[in-house]
Enzyme design. Structure first.
Site: not given
Length: 261
Positions: A135, A190, A131-132
């Protein structure tokens, strides 16, 4: 568990010797008012220099796990073969701190906190890392950092330079470290990071159900103790949204035929 003092004001932080087991240092500039007044511009070269300086500052002011540490060995094993995303080279380190957090910087520096590793199994931890990294791949981290440079406490410093990065003070580096580690993203961003992280995990042979399991664990933690709340509050703003994200990612995993661990 060792008690670790929370030190958020850069002035106070810089007046103290940095203990080896100190809580994560991000720093803040006092009097960073007048946000919203934009500087003229910033080059990619300037931004890259500021990111590198900020990451180096954080690596110096936090307890980075030793190469033979169980935390480092576990993270290295989990991320073996994961070298880049969209041409951005990735590097991974563990901060041995009490906060429950993880973040990825525009230059591909991924920092995972030991307290997060303590509560996540391998699949869940890779879900958060994916997930990070999402970004980074979607340029959310880069845009957030650029916004901080152009509108935050350093806007006057940036405006006064041309094509080179200005020399920064310790407190200014702390402020930039804060913006990297605590970047706030919209729910749309997100969701984009979720999907991009999912694709990244699948492309690297990881089970994307780990992201779902991590989100479920965070959902259970929402409203819990302050020690566990930092990463949860950053990622999730409401229970319905959290549940919607879990539902969406679960449906993707099921559709693509992945077995839940």
């Amino acid at each position: 568990m060792k008690k670790i003092a929370a030190i958020f004001a850069a002035v106070m932080m810089l007046c103290m010797a940095v203990p080896a087991n100190a809580q994560f240092k991000i720093g803040k500039l006092a009097g960073a008012a007048a946000k919203g007044v934009k500087a003229m511009t910033i080059t990619d070269a300037q931004m890259a220099a500021y990111v590198k300086e900020s990451v180096d500052w954080m690596d110096t002011h936090n307890k980075v796990s030793d190469p033979d540490s169980p935390y480092t060995q576990r993270l290295n094993k989990l991320t073996e073969g994961i070298n880049d995303v969209d041409g951005i080279p990735l590097n991974f380190k563990v901060y041995e701190v009490i906060d429950v957090n993880a973040f990825a910087c525009p230059d591909g520096s991924v920092r995972v906190f030991s307290s997060l590793m303590d509560i996540m199994d391998d699949d869940e931890l890779m879900g958060i890392i994916g997930h990070e990294i999402g970004h980074v791949a979607k340029r959310h981290s880069k845009n957030a950092f650029k916004h901080e440079l152009l509108t935050g406490a350093l806007k006057d410093v940036i405006a006064s330079t041309s094509n080179t990065a200005a020399a920064l003070t310790e407190s200014q580096l702390g402020a930039l470290g804060s913006s990297l580690a605590g970047a706030k993203f919209s729910q749309k961003q997100e969701n984009e990071a979720d999907d991009c992280g999912y694709d990244f995990l699948v492309a690297n042979g990881r089970n994307p159900w780990g992201m779902v399991k991590a989100f479920e664990k965070f959902l259970d933690m929402e409203g819990g103790s302050s020690e566990k709340a930092s990463y949860v509050s950053k990622m999730f703003s409401s229970h319905p949204e959290t549940k919607a994200r879990i539902k969406h990612m679960s449906e993707r995993c099921t559709k693509d035929g992945f077995q839940r661990p």
